[in-house]
Scaffold this active site. Structure first.
Site, short mmCIF file in Angstrom:
data_model
loop_
_atom_site.label_atom_id
_atom_site.label_comp_id
_atom_site.label_asym_id
_atom_site.label_seq_id
_atom_site.Cartn_x
_atom_site.Cartn_y
_atom_site.Cartn_z
N ASN A 46 0.83 -1.22 0.00
CA ASN A 46 0.00 0.00 0.00
C ASN A 46 0.86 1.26 0.00
O ASN A 46 0.38 2.35 -0.32
CB ASN A 46 -0.89 0.08 1.25
CG ASN A 46 -1.85 -1.08 1.38
OD1 ASN A 46 -1.98 -1.66 2.43
ND2 ASN A 46 -2.50 -1.45 0.28
N ILE A 69 -17.95 -2.88 6.58
CA ILE A 69 -19.10 -2.00 6.38
C ILE A 69 -20.39 -2.80 6.29
O ILE A 69 -21.48 -2.27 6.50
CB ILE A 69 -18.90 -1.10 5.13
CG1 ILE A 69 -20.01 -0.06 5.01
CG2 ILE A 69 -18.82 -1.93 3.86
CD1 ILE A 69 -20.15 0.87 6.17
N CYS A 89 -28.66 4.41 -9.78
CA CYS A 89 -27.96 3.86 -8.63
C CYS A 89 -26.90 2.88 -9.11
O CYS A 89 -26.81 2.59 -10.30
CB CYS A 89 -28.93 3.21 -7.63
SG CYS A 89 -29.37 1.50 -7.98
N CYS A 137 -15.85 -28.61 -13.91
CA CYS A 137 -15.19 -29.72 -14.59
C CYS A 137 -14.01 -29.22 -15.43
O CYS A 137 -13.06 -29.96 -15.67
CB CYS A 137 -16.19 -30.51 -15.43
SG CYS A 137 -17.27 -29.49 -16.41
#
Lengths: 535, 584
Positions: free
Chosen positions: B10, B50, B112, B127
């Site tokens: 990070n 969250i 949305c 498979c």
């Protein structure tokens, strides 16, 4: 990168970006030296985005003392440091971001450094300037231009962001094109490929081998059939290509009931007709490089890039028989590994042969020029692999841009009177703001009680600019008001944006990968739009 | 709010995190670092998921804006629903390498997150993974499954042994194979002992593991002859006879991570990593398990080695550890510069919202390079809500195609409702006049239903199910269309708009129209995001600005003259109050 503990740590830390620019890009970054002039919010945001990915070192040049205003928009200046050197405090806080980066600072203004020690800037890989007045900027631009050091001019003014790259000549070998066709040479196969392809006979294969024959072979076989019917021509237009597709489809094996078998490789061959048969030729921009005087007239001063381009040109004219070196890679395809690997080897070996030829020419040229020639075989290989995608960026100098005779500017500013003009309008306004500062030693809208007066003065500056260019002024008053409303403010979110965009340009310049802007980028935060123009 | 802890990888883009923070909570460190910039800001850090029920409607209603910086669709769907239910504006964003996008979602005003159905995330038929891999990714998925079987949580969907129920096999082919070959050590196909129990029995002996996975199981696969009629059959490998060459063309002088290993080297890495992982497992409490992590060296080595050995067996091109890491970890490149640009764009949109100008917000796409019109940034007006959206439309309805006689309740809950429709804790009632409860979110209430088929409750063609997720305040009417068999062996298909389904069954031309018109300026497509944290702005950020402003004013004597204007004219973009904070 070395296999030491430190090397592994670095590999992990930079893992997500190595995937974009590779180890050699990272090495270039880690050996770079970046200079920032003025630790403004924009300046420190840019440096932040260069320190995190790991540049070698940075130097902050700034003579200012920190004021309350600085602390309000700059993450790298703290409240308790008000009154201290801005260069020093910013350097200390920025240094915390990455232990691998060394930072130092010079408590002096760029202006006085240019006077006292103009060799100072020659040590840097790239110089980034924020908040310089026009006079100092032009002086700095001239000094760096003379020494061939890239300069990024960055600015956030109210809701307007601005980046200008000044670089005399920047050659990009790894331009990472968005889409590139494979280099398969089916229209003009090289001898070892022909030999291999001719050794394969589709008609005497069992079912399994037939449907595991790489599509490249399939396409080649039916292309020969097609050519035999059409005086050796390859299909060019839609109708001709369809004819070839039908030929291939007819070759799909049938079972005992006469029903077509499913043969993925044949489907792939049909699909590839459109892209794999684009005639092999030298792209126009590469031809242009070949004709460039820097390529034609090599001398002891010539850069490695130009010697390589010349070697490439000679290769095309001789061994290449009009084509660039074979790239040497083939796409994934349905095939058994044995034949896939054979094919892979054939392309790879041809690429190696071509690289060797270019390399020979390069070394001959270097010798004839009396140069040492410090380039690895790997670099020549990379160059040949990217031969079709070489890019050369030559920016105009600031001097050319600021000359009233500049045709580019005249052209750009002619069409700013529309209802929704191009964001170039803000470039013109910024130029007017600078001329305002030059005359009045303050920025328009700086004092609350003088905004109205400043609107008139700024209009005056605009008119003067247009007069110099010899073009009638066509900018709407709304824009002048808006500019005065800004009062030279530097908003942190603007700095964050320009910090990201400018740092990315710096990384392109340092790593010599991807194509940088030529030469001006303008961001309009009111509309969330941007434009790139050559000025 | 962020469930994650800081990883070394990070640091290349996070200026709030330093080396000494590695391993600590992202939320807490971000809070501590940000407070140094402005000690007067009120920031609360939650090191948590969250989707936890703690973050209910009441919680979401406390905020003026919610900003998403998530890395997965499930969490995005969830926050989308929470913000719709709480009627709070949501800024949705994402970056991937040089690309990025920002968008604003507001109930009733804009599209949305789920208005336009997203293509399902790529999965592979079992498979293909277990019997007939043909691409490198199949081997990588198999290797990850193997990791979980040996060291992690056992998941019946992640079996790695040959699959005798392969649809390509005739009914008795698998059985015949069983009879003709002596069942390999450890029972390749038969599930008498679980893989985990078996591997513990042999004490994770790498050589035995190798010979079972790469020799015996492969021989067993070879005995299923129908599979290899038109395919190149795999070649079993023996631990004692490994080739020491590398498939394909090997570029020289590359670093360890990007160098192609030979099969012998793979076997060595395989063996070494098993020993390390076995040690890691032993350190856990009894019954403990490892979670595969691309940034854990041993776990990554194991998957890279196992995937390449399997690739060799099936004649698939090998990949380097570096490439396998990308494939196995779904790694999305991430850099400081793109993130800085996107963060700035998010705040710009946030400022408009806080100023009450949400209708001026845009969706903005950041391109990799200027487009033909020289635009690096492409703003687009926000789209209106899709009146047929099964999430944000006033009446939510969705049609699901499945086989009511073959699907059990548990699969229906996990795959259809949770994975497919993004629910977290659904209650499901059948509209049969009696209101039969099939699934209850109360723990233990409907557990006995889990293994039953939907048809056992009376679910049939055209049945209507009322699904309710109390946590998301989300109700959905689900119409079942019974299908004996779906294309490509899918278990179910979700159709948002029933008219699409009709159109499809009539003309069979697909359902492109609706999605395509919307995608006009959406060149960057559906971007998956790297960071998995959700940031919630608790206080109006303008206040932060005001604080700084005061500070500035105090010090104005030393800086620019204090006659600076406080109120601004030409007020185009903000109300006068907030203007002060935005323009200094």
């Amino acid at each position: 990168m070395e296999k030491t503990k430190e090397g592994l740590d670095k590999n992990n830390k930079y893992d997500r970006q190595l995937r974009l620019w590779g180890d050699h890009g990272q090495t270039a970054l880690e050996t770079s030296r970046v200079c920032l002039i003025n630790a403004t919010a924009t300046g420190t945001e840019i440096l932040k985005n260069l320190i995190l990915p790991g540049i070698g070192s940075f130097t902050v040049v700034d003579s200012c003392k920190i004021q309350g205003e600085d602390v309000g928009n700059n993450f790298f200046l703290s409240k308790d440091a008000i009154g201290q050197s801005r260069a020093k405090v910013a350097t200390e806080l920025l240094s915390e971001l990455n232990n691998d980066v060394t930072g130092d600072f010079v408590e002096e203004s760029a202006e006085s450094l240019l006077e006292s020690n103009d060799g100072f800037f020659q040590q840097f890989t790239v110089v980034i300037a924020t908040n310089l007045c026009e006079r100092t900027l032009l002086k700095l631009g001239k000094c760096l231009w003379a020494n061939n050091i890239p300069l990024l001019v960055c600015r956030c003014y109210g809701f307007i962001g601005y980046i200008r790259l000044v670089i005399r000549e920047h050659a990009v070998i790894e331009s990472h094109p968005d889409s590139a066709h494979e280099d398969l040479r089916l229209d003009r196969p090289f001898p070892s490929l022909v030999k291999y392809l001719d050794s394969i006979d589709l008609s005497c294969m069992n079912k399994k081998d037939h449907c595991h024959t790489p599509w490249l072979v399939v396409l080649y076989k039916y292309l020969q059939e097609y050519k035999a019917k059409h005086q050796g021509q390859i299909p060019k237009v839609y109708k001709e290509k369809n004819e070839l597709k039908e030929l291939i489809k007819a070759g799909i094996q049938r079972n005992d009931d006469g029903i077509m078998e499913e043969e993925e490789n044949f489907d792939e061959a049909v699909k590839a007709v459109n892209t794999a048969l684009i005639p092999t030729k030298v792209p126009a921009n590469i031809e242009q490089l070949f004709e460039d005087p820097d390529c034609e007239n090599l001398n002891a001063e010539s850069s490695n890039f130009w010697i390589l381009v010349r070697s490439l040109k000679e290769f095309v004219a001789n061994e290449g028989k009009g084509a660039l070196p074979v790239r040497g890679t083939i796409p994934d395809m349905t095939a058994d590994s044995e034949r896939y690997i054979q094919l892979q080897r054939i392309y790879h070996n041809q690429a190696d042969t071509d690289v060797a030829a270019v390399s020979r020419r390069y070394h001959d040229l270097v010798q004839s020029l009396g140069l040492a020639g410090c380039i690895s075989e790997q670099e020549i290989k990379t160059f040949c692999k990217n031969a079709a995608f070489l890019r050369l960026v030559r920016c105009r100098s600031l001097e050319e841009e600021y000359s009233p005779q500049s045709e580019k500017i005249k052209f750009q500013v002619q069409h700013l009177d529309s209802e929704d003009p191009d964001d170039v309008v803000f470039y013109v306004l910024l130029r007017a703001v600078d001329s305002f500062y030059d005359t009045h030693s303050s920025y328009p809208g700086w004092y609350a009680d003088q905004v109205e007066a400043d609107v008139h003065k700024l209009k005056g500056c605009l008119t003067k600019l247009y007069h110099e260019w010899g073009v009638p002024c066509n900018i709407k008053d709304d824009y002048v008001h808006e500019m005065c409303r800004y009062g030279a403010s530097e908003l942190h979110t603007m700095s964050a944006f320009i910090g990201g965009a400018a740092a990315q340009e710096a990384i392109k310049v340092i790593t010599r990968q991807f194509v940088p802007i030529n030469n001006t980028f303008i961001y309009n935060a009111m509309k969330q739009t941007s434009v790139t123009v050559e000025l | 709010i962020d469930l994650d802890t800081i990883d070394v990888s990070n640091l290349n883009r996070q200026f709030l995190f330093r080396k000494e923070h590695v391993g600590k909570s992202k939320a807490q460190v971000a809070k501590d670092s940000a407070l140094q910039f402005n000690p007067d800001a009120s920031i609360r850090a939650y090191h948590d998921s969250i989707t936890s029920p703690d973050y209910d409607l009441e919680f979401f209603r406390k905020f003026d804006i919610v900003m998403n910086a998530l890395d997965n669709r499930a969490a995005r769907n969830h926050v989308n629903r929470m913000c719709l239910a709480a009627d709070r504006p949501l800024i949705e964003s994402g970056t991937a390498g040089y690309l990025g996008q920002v968008s604003v979602i507001k109930k009733g005003l804009t599209e949305c997150y789920e208005c336009i159905p997203k293509p399902p995330q790529k999965t592979f038929p079992g498979c293909t993974i277990r019997n007939t891999p043909s691409e490198p990714i199949h081997c990588v998925v198999w290797a990850k499954h193997l990791f979980n079987q040996l060291f992690g949580e056992e998941d019946p969907d992640q079996d790695v042994s040959p699959d005798t129920a392969d649809p390509e096999l005739t009914a008795d082919a698998g059985q015949k194979a069983l009879e003709t070959t002596s069942a390999p050590e450890g029972n390749g196909g038969l599930k008498r002992v679980s893989t985990r129990a078996w591997v513990e029995g042999i004490q994770y002996e790498p050589q035995k593991l190798f010979n079972k996975m790469f020799r015996d199981d492969i021989k067993y696969l070879l005995s299923m002859e129908t599979l290899w009629k038109k395919r190149r059959p795999p070649t079993p490998l023996d631990w004692d006879k490994l080739p020491n060459t590398v498939d394909g063309v090997v570029p020289k002088e590359t670093i360890q991570d990007q160098r192609q290993w030979s099969v012998q080297e793979c076997a060595n890495v395989f063996s070494r990593s098993i020993r390390i992982l076995q040690g890691q497992l032993a350190e856990r409490e009894d019954g403990g398990m490892l979670v595969w992590d691309k940034d854990d060296d041993a776990a990554m080595d194991f998957v890279a080695a196992a995937a390449n050995i399997r690739a060799h067996i099936f004649g698939i091109a090998p990949k380097t550890r570096f490439d396998i890491k990308s494939m196995a970890g779904n790694i999305i490149p991430a850099i400081a510069t793109t993130n800085a640009v996107i963060a700035a764009l998010i705040v710009m949109e946030g400022l408009k919202i806080l100023n009450g100008d949400i209708e001026k917000c845009n969706s903005i796409y950041l391109n990799r390079q200027p487009n033909p019109r020289k635009k690096l940034l492409v703003p687009c007006a926000l789209d209106k809500p899709n009146p047929k959206c099964y999430v944000c439309a006033p009446t939510n309805e969705v049609t699901v195609l499945l086989n009511v006689e073959k699907m059990i309740v548990k699969t229906f809950e996990e795959k259809v409702l949770k994975t497919g429709l993004g629910m977290v804790a659904p209650d499901v009632m059948l509209e049969d006049g009696k209101g039969t409860i099939i699934i209850s979110s109360e723990e233990g209430e409907t557990e006995e239903n889990e293994e039953k088929f939907l048809s056992e409750f009376g679910v049939r063609n055209n049945s209507i199910l009322k699904c309710d997720d109390f946590q998301q305040s989300y109700e959905l009417t689900l119409i079942i269309v019974h299908k004996e068999k779906l294309e490509e062996d899918q278990e179910f298909v979700i159709v948002g708009d029933v008219s699409e389904l009709q159109a499809k069954s009539e003309t069979d031309t697909g359902t492109k129209a609706e999605g395509a018109s919307n995608g006009a300026c959406n060149q960057t497509g559906d971007i998956v995001v790297e960071e998995d944290d959700l940031m919630i702005v608790e206080d109006d950020p303008v206040e932060t600005g005001t604080q700084k402003r005061k500070l500035e004013d105090q010090d104005d004597e030393t800086g620019p003259p204090s006659a600076k204007k406080k109120k601004l004219s030409a007020d185009k973009y903000a109300s006068t109050d907030d203007d002060v904070a935005m323009v200094s």
